[in-house]
Every structure is written in C-alpha cells, then in structure tokens.
Design a protein around this motif. Structure first.
Motif, PDB file in Angstrom:
ATOM      1  N   ALA A 276       0.777  -1.198  -0.071  1.00  0.00           N
ATOM      2  CA  ALA A 276      -0.056   0.081   0.071  1.00  0.00           C
ATOM      3  C   ALA A 276       0.997   1.237   0.135  1.00  0.00           C
ATOM      4  O   ALA A 276       1.671   1.326   0.819  1.00  0.00           O
ATOM      5  N   ILE A 278       1.334   5.322   0.368  1.00  0.00           N
ATOM      6  CA  ILE A 278       0.697   6.615   1.090  1.00  0.00           C
ATOM      7  C   ILE A 278      -0.120   7.450  -0.322  1.00  0.00           C
ATOM      8  O   ILE A 278       0.361   7.417  -1.226  1.00  0.00           O
ATOM      9  N   TYR A 279      -1.374   7.831   0.225  1.00  0.00           N
ATOM     10  CA  TYR A 279      -2.024   8.384  -0.762  1.00  0.00           C
ATOM     11  C   TYR A 279      -1.645   9.680  -1.798  1.00  0.00           C
ATOM     12  O   TYR A 279      -1.074  10.183  -0.827  1.00  0.00           O
ATOM     13  N   ASN A 325      -8.709   3.756  -2.400  1.00  0.00           N
ATOM     14  CA  ASN A 325      -9.110   4.648  -1.319  1.00  0.00           C
ATOM     15  C   ASN A 325      -9.289   6.021  -2.039  1.00  0.00           C
ATOM     16  O   ASN A 325      -8.523   6.687  -2.584  1.00  0.00           O
ATOM     17  N   TRP A 326     -10.274   6.667  -1.879  1.00  0.00           N
ATOM     18  CA  TRP A 326     -10.847   7.993  -2.732  1.00  0.00           C
ATOM     19  C   TRP A 326     -11.139   9.036  -1.482  1.00  0.00           C
ATOM     20  O   TRP A 326     -12.197   8.718  -0.896  1.00  0.00           O
ATOM     21  N   ASN A 335      -9.802  17.613   4.328  1.00  0.00           N
ATOM     22  CA  ASN A 335     -10.427  16.776   3.646  1.00  0.00           C
ATOM     23  C   ASN A 335     -12.058  16.923   3.714  1.00  0.00           C
ATOM     24  O   ASN A 335     -12.541  17.174   4.710  1.00  0.00           O
ATOM     25  N   GLU A 450     -13.458   3.535   0.443  1.00  0.00           N
ATOM     26  CA  GLU A 450     -12.679   2.513  -0.047  1.00  0.00           C
ATOM     27  C   GLU A 450     -13.465   1.792  -1.026  1.00  0.00           C
ATOM     28  O   GLU A 450     -14.547   0.945  -0.808  1.00  0.00           O
TER      29      GLU A 450
HETATM   30  P1  ADP Z   1      -6.801  -0.678   5.351  1.00  0.00           P
HETATM   31  O1  ADP Z   1      -6.994  -1.158   6.615  1.00  0.00           O
HETATM   32  O2  ADP Z   1      -7.514  -0.895   4.207  1.00  0.00           O
HETATM   33  O3  ADP Z   1      -5.112  -1.192   4.900  1.00  0.00           O
HETATM   34  P2  ADP Z   1      -5.098   1.913   5.598  1.00  0.00           P
HETATM   35  O4  ADP Z   1      -5.384   2.986   6.613  1.00  0.00           O
HETATM   36  O5  ADP Z   1      -3.737   1.177   5.699  1.00  0.00           O
HETATM   37  O6  ADP Z   1      -6.263   0.960   5.319  1.00  0.00           O
HETATM   38  O7  ADP Z   1      -5.032   2.814   4.324  1.00  0.00           O
HETATM   39  C1  ADP Z   1      -5.271   2.231   2.964  1.00  0.00           C
HETATM   40  C2  ADP Z   1      -4.776   3.252   1.979  1.00  0.00           C
HETATM   41  O8  ADP Z   1      -5.826   4.394   2.213  1.00  0.00           O
HETATM   42  C3  ADP Z   1      -3.281   4.046   1.927  1.00  0.00           C
HETATM   43  O9  ADP Z   1      -2.864   3.821   0.697  1.00  0.00           O
HETATM   44  C4  ADP Z   1      -3.675   5.130   2.554  1.00  0.00           C
HETATM   45  O10 ADP Z   1      -2.642   6.159   2.175  1.00  0.00           O
HETATM   46  C5  ADP Z   1      -4.870   5.555   2.036  1.00  0.00           C
HETATM   47  N1  ADP Z   1      -5.647   6.850   2.438  1.00  0.00           N
HETATM   48  C6  ADP Z   1      -5.636   7.167   3.862  1.00  0.00           C
HETATM   49  N2  ADP Z   1      -6.116   8.242   3.878  1.00  0.00           N
HETATM   50  C7  ADP Z   1      -6.570   8.703   2.767  1.00  0.00           C
HETATM   51  C8  ADP Z   1      -7.261   9.560   2.288  1.00  0.00           C
HETATM   52  N3  ADP Z   1      -7.890  10.828   3.052  1.00  0.00           N
HETATM   53  N4  ADP Z   1      -7.730   9.793   0.830  1.00  0.00           N
HETATM   54  C9  ADP Z   1      -7.384   8.649   0.012  1.00  0.00           C
HETATM   55  N5  ADP Z   1      -6.751   7.757   0.581  1.00  0.00           N
HETATM   56  C10 ADP Z   1      -6.243   7.693   1.701  1.00  0.00           C
END
Ligand code: ADP
Ligand code: MG
Length: 694
Positions: A276, A278-279, A325-326, A335, A450
């Motif tokens: 994964a 970072i977004y 994730n959007w 946000n 998500e």
């Molecule tokens: P999971 O439990 O699904 O693994 P995570 O907290 O690890 O969830 O986050 C999954 C993804 O969502 C990561 O790529 C993270 O950077 C992204 N993410 C977190 N915050 C946001 C946001 N505000 N907008 C878009 N994507 C985000």
C-alpha cells in the motif's frame, strides 16, 4: 546497514521533480513552467527547449541514453517506445540531443493499440503529449515522460486524458459548494487516491511448467491442495526471506521513482501479499500504480520469482484486488469527507456524503462496469471479495445518523434529539480503520471511501474517472439549487434529507455474500450485473452517455470506443483461456492419465496371473477411464462450441460466458478428478500444493 538519511536520500532520486526543476532550471523558466501548471496553459516552445536541455543533462548523469513518451493506452497497461538521444555530428560521431519539440510531442507508430474504431489503421497516427503536471523520471536507462495519447482528430486514446478531465470537473463543481460554505481561501479541490495492490509470488521454475499461468495468468486446472487458507496462518504472518528480500528491493526501486510505498504484508491466501502506498493526488496515484505493477513484475524476475497480478490465479482461495481509497480535499489540505466540529462543517460533510450516496445509487451500473473484466468475474462475490451488487457501508454511527435524518426522528447520542443540519453538532464518528466487512464494495472508513471492487491487474483510471464524474454531477445539481436558495439552511436540510431518503437503498451493512442479500437487493431495485458479458451493455446506457458527455469527460464516440474495447478484450481473453484449456487437456492431462491407467492395467493383469484380486487397481482404472472419457467428450464439445461463436459482439460475449466458460469448467472438473487419482510423478505440471506451499 543504512542510516536515517538513506531512504530520504534515495526517495525520488530518479524523478525530475519540482525541487530538481527549481535547482536546474533558470528562475524564469521554472516560473513559466509553474504558471502553465497553475493555469493549465500551453508550454511555450522556448521554455520547453530549456526544460528539455536540463532534463537531458540530468537524465544522462543518471545513466540514461534514451527517452520515451510513456502513455496509458486503453489496454490498461502502459506503453513506451524508446528513442536514443544520439544525433549524428559528422565524421562518424554522435552527440546527445533532446529538443523541446521531442519533449512535448511524440508520434509513436501506435497503429496496433486498440482504438475502438476511433482511428482506422490507414490513418494510424496517434500522438503523445507530455503532461507537464506529471514528473519525468529515469528508469532502466531511459528518461520517462508521462504523456497523454490521442488521435489526429483529438480523440483521447488513453486512460490518462479522461482522468485529467474528470479531475478538472470535480474540482470546479466542488469549489462551487465550498464557496457557498464560506471557503474563500482554497483555489481547487483535489482527489486523493491510495491504491492498495495485492499480488501473488511464485517460484519462477514452477510457474514455467504451467502453460495456463504463462498464457493466461491463472490456473485453469488444479484440485484443491489438502491445506488451504483455513488456518489463517499466512495473513500478516512472518514474511519468508526470499519474499522479504524481494519486498525490500521493490520498495527501493519504487522509492527511487517517487512511489510512496508504505506498508507491505502477507495477505490471507498462501503466497499472497500486499503493498500500500501513501495516498497522493489521483493522477499521480494512477501513474504510480502503473509503475507499481510494472516494477513488481520486473523485480520478481530478479529474485527468481514471478509476480501474478491476475484477479484469481487459484480457484477456491482469495483473489487479488486493488482497494481504491478515494477522498476529496482542498488544495489547502482540508479533507471534505471528514466529519466536522462545528454545525457548519457538519452540514458540509453531510452534503458531500449525501452527494456520494445519491451518485453511487444513480450510477451503480456505471461503477460496476468500470471493474468488469474477465479476470475480476472470478473474484467478485467470492473469498473476501465484494459481490457484484454495488452498495455502500457507512458503519453503525453514520447509518444511524442517516436514518434519523431520513425519518426526522431521534439520533443516538448522549441526549436523543433530532439532528438539525446546520444547527446541531454531530456526535463523533469513529474512524473505522479496522473495518473488516470485506464483503462491502464501498466502505466509508472515517474520512474516505474505499472502493474494493477494482481488480488487481486493472488501471485505477477507469474507477476513479467514474467516481469523480458521478460526484461532480451530484455536486453540480446541489450547487445549482443552493446558489439560488433564499433560505440556505432550510434548502440545505431539505436537499440532504431528500437525497438520503431517495437513495438510502444503496446503504447496506450486512453480509454481502448471503443469498438473502441478493434477494433483498432485488427488492430494493439494485442492479446485480453478475458478469462482464451482462454488465457491459449498461456502460453505454443513455443515462451514462449523458453523464460523461455533459461533463466533457468523453465524447460519445470516445465512450463507445471504450465499450467496444472492453467487450473485445473480454472475448479475446476467454478465447485464449479456452484454447489453453484444450491444449493442456488433450496434450498433457489426457496422455498422463492414459499412461498411468496403462501402468495400473499391467499391474492388474500381473496380479490376476498370480491369482490376486487387484481390487484397488480395477477400481482406479474404472474411475480413471470414466474421467478420461468425460474429459475427452468435454474437449470435443468445447472445440465444436468454439467454432460456433455468434458474430454480433454482444451476443458473442454472452456466449463466451454462458457456453465457453461452462465447457471449460466441465473439462476442469474431470481433469481435477484425474489429478487426485493419478500418481504424482505422472502428473505433467505442478499442483496447487506445489505452487502454494513451495
Ligand atoms: P487498510 O485497513 O485498508 O489497509 P489503511 O489505513 O492502511 O487501510 O489505508 C489504506 C490506504 O488508504 C493507504 O494507501 C492510505 O494512504 C490511503 N488513505 C488514507 N487516507 C486517505 C485519504 N484521505 N484519501 C485517500 N486515501 C487515503
Ligand atoms: Mg484496504
């Protein structure tokens, strides 16, 4: 050993980033580039020349000899054609040159990319244009220039152009809303995307022995291994050395090209892993994900591994998805899906939430179609993957809040009372990052949605184009009403209440796998497009065409072209799988079963001469023979059916699904019986336990 500065030092070291541009360009050139980005205007040629020169010098210092216009054709993967920097300099010598013209515009001989009829081969010119909002980078000795790809007539031939268009549109519409809520500071609204990527790793030597994996990316045969994922001993388990070496290498390569690779872990299925990032802003996230997929594959080869990105490499265990994730944020970093602290912020949050719910409900079929592929058909609705019915999971607190707004009744909280939008403060909504309702296609996780339906091998451009456009459409409708409102708060309340009331059928918190849900969804009037062949026609419904053309995301011709390409690639993929099934069944499996039956027959004859019954041999021979005959009959039928594919594209797709895939399933089930009856040394390729528990 690496010190603290190592990762920061290598991160983005191969990217011609803003800071590199600032350092290597003359201040007036840098400012001119920045202005183009901010205003969306064209880069003047003399500026492009200066940038090209600086890029070339920088890239050559990093070992580059070539440059390539890197683009994302409608196949969903990336394409590149490399030109070297060399230019003849007389007397048999060369110099390294790269001009602004070569930077901004390319003309790949791209006649073989699918255009869905937008471009006839005889006028095959496709053009690429550098997208100055995406940074160039160096990889494998080439300078990569992220570009858009379009036809002579200006039709988009790629996935990047419509994505950029959708980002502009959603920014425009979302700005109208936040201005109404008093935001005078922000200049634009950006889409944030984090695409979690699942994948399988297999030893190269085993992979090489399986024609199905090599040609189709998934196993077309294979009885279940005695052990599956039932013990959950792989999920987040210790990562074995070979794999962890791979992951380390992968991270470094991704960091160098500026991909924010953050977490890595084992997934639920044996041999399955996840990365994964970072977004980041959507266009960048989309480019990054294409790079992730590409580098994952290349890096695996270095470690004698193969990376499988197919959505369902193995039957009966988890498939691979790409959780998208959007969220929306202002350029000032706010946000827009974060529940706020004041009544005003709450109201804005609820408006965005209502717009999302309304949009997803109105355009369920459009969203569904963006994830409709031959591979994803095997994944959706099985083993932790969401079903094909689109619904939204909000979590208990938000669901209850929505209910109370709809019914005008009390919401939960310390003192029960009615939620008056714009007046009351909302109770805190827990950030549910631990949400494990994996059966939900679209889950709200605190401050983002998500989207879990996308398949692991697909570009995230399509799903994000759909999410952005749907959201822009609803925000546009809301803004139209609110901008004319005499009593803002009352109008707002009614708008939100009306949207939630009309569209709450899309909200669902239960188990998406249950047959009860399929029935209930039907009663709610939700669409259930179970496979690509039945789903795709919905893509080009009048409603969807109107949506994308109204916002200028696609022209009708561009949109129909994409439909034609998706349909075509579905048919081609299933046809390849069918031919591979026949080849393996007739030339590997059947001969192996016959050879083993022969050995058993010899043994039986010998035993009879000794006056021994040979009960086991006799029984095995009977069962093997029955399955061999059935396998053979199945192949005859598949062969005949492949000759009878209907001519019309839509009919053919349905036929491939209904007839060809079920022929293949019938053959597979006989082959899998043979596998369980045949001595291991006779079996022509590695089995599920060899592959999954190497
Ligand atoms: P999971 O439990 O699904 O693994 P995570 O907290 O690890 O969830 O986050 C999954 C993804 O969502 C990561 O790529 C993270 O950077 C992204 N993410 C977190 N915050 C946001 C946001 N505000 N907008 C878009 N994507 C985000
Ligand atoms: Mg996730």
């Amino acid at each position: 050993m690496t010190d603290q500065t190592y990762v920061p030092r290598i991160f983005g070291s191969d990217v011609f980033s803003e800071s590199v541009m600032r350092a290597t360009l003359a201040p007036e050139v840098f400012d001119a580039w920045r202005r183009c980005i901010d205003t969306g205007s064209q880069l003047p040629l003399h500026i492009a020349n200066e940038i090209a020169e600086a890029m070339k010098t920088w890239a050559i210092a990093r070992g580059a000899t070539h440059y390539t216009h890197w683009f994302q054709p409608m196949t969903g993967i990336t394409a590149e054609k490399h030109d070297s920097f060399i230019t003849p300099a007389g007397e048999g010598k060369v110099i390294m040159e790269f001009s602004g013209r070569e930077l901004v515009r390319g003309e790949p001989d791209a006649s073989s990319f699918p255009s869905g009829g937008l471009r006839a081969t005889f006028e095959a010119r496709g053009y690429t244009a550098w997208d100055p909002t995406s940074f160039a980078f160096v990889k494998d000795g080439s300078l990569y220039l992220p570009t858009c790809f379009f036809s002579y007539n200006g039709d988009a031939l790629d996935k990047k152009t419509p994505l950029l268009r959708s980002l502009e549109v959603i920014s425009r519409e979302a700005m109208r809303i936040i201005r109404l809520f008093g935001d005078t500071e922000s200049k634009r609204v950006v889409v944030c995307v984090g695409a979690e990527q699942e994948y399988f790793l297999l030893p190269k030597a085993l992979y090489a022995q399986r024609e199905d994996l090599r040609l189709t990316g998934r196993t077309l045969f294979g009885a279940p291994a005695p052990k599956g994922q039932e013990l959950d001993d792989h999920y987040f388990g210790t990562i074995r050395t070979r794999v962890s070496n791979y992951m380390k290498d992968l991270d470094e390569q991704l960091w160098k090209v500026g991909v924010l690779s953050k977490t890595k872990h084992n997934e639920a299925a044996p041999c399955q892993h996840e990365m994964a990032p970072i977004y980041s802003e959507a266009a960048n996230a989309c480019d990054s994900n294409q790079l992730v997929m590409e580098i994952m594959k290349k890096c695996a080869a270095k470690h004698d591994l193969v990376c499988l990105l197919h959505e369902k490499p193995f039957a009966g265990i988890n498939g691979s998805g790409k959780h998208n994730n959007w969220s929306l944020a202002t350029d000032t970093g706010r946000n827009l899906f974060s529940p706020g602290k004041t009544p005003r912020q709450n109201a804005q949050f609820l408006l965005f939430l209502a717009a999302f719910i309304q949009g997803v409900d109105e355009y369920q079929d459009f969203l569904r179609c963006t994830v409709a592929t031959a591979g994803n058909d095997h994944r959706l609705g099985a083993d932790e993957a969401p079903p094909a019915i689109v619904s939204i999971f909000l979590g208990d607190e938000l669901t209850e809040l929505v209910e109370s707004i709809v019914s005008g009744s009390d919401y939960w909280g310390p003192q029960k009372r009615t939620m008056r939008i714009g007046v009351d403060v909302m109770p805190p909504i827990p950030k549910d990052t631990t949400d494990r309702n994996r059966t939900s296609p679209l889950a709200f996780t605190g401050n983002k949605f998500e989207f879990r339906m996308p398949g692991s091998s697909q570009s995230v451009a399509g799903p994000n184009i759909a999410l952005n456009t749907i959201m822009a459409e609803e925000l546009r409708k809301f803004a139209d009403v609110l901008e004319q409102a005499e009593d803002f708060d009352t109008t707002l309340h009614e708008l939100i209440r009306h949207a939630l009331t009309s569209h709450k059928r899309i909200i669902f918190s239960g188990n998406g796998y249950s047959t009860a849900w399929a029935q209930e969804a039907k009663q709610r009037g939700l669409s259930n497009l179970s496979n690509t062949a039945t789903a795709l026609p919905a893509y080009i419904s009048r409603k969807n065409i109107d949506l994308v053309t109204r916002h200028g995301i696609f022209s009708e011709a561009e949109f129909r072209a994409r439909y034609a390409i998706h349909l075509e690639s579905y048919k081609k993929l299933v046809a390849i799988e069918a031919r591979t099934t026949l080849d393996m069944a007739l030339r590997q499996i059947l001969p192996a079963a016959v050879r083993y039956t022969n050995v058993l027959s010899d043994a039986l004859i010998a035993k009879r001469e000794l006056g021994v019954s040979g009960k086991a041999e006799r029984s095995l021979i009977t069962r093997l023979s029955a399955a061999t005959d059935a396998l053979y009959d199945g192949c005859q039928k598949l062969n005949a059916d492949l000759q009878a594919v209907p001519a019309a594209a839509e009919d053919a797709a349905v036929y491939y699904h209904d007839v060809i895939l079920s022929d293949m399933a019938a053959i597979r089930s006989e082959a899998d019986i043979l596998e369980t009856l045949t001595e291991k040394s006779f079996w022509p390729f590695p089995t599920y336990s060899d592959l999954l528990f190497y």
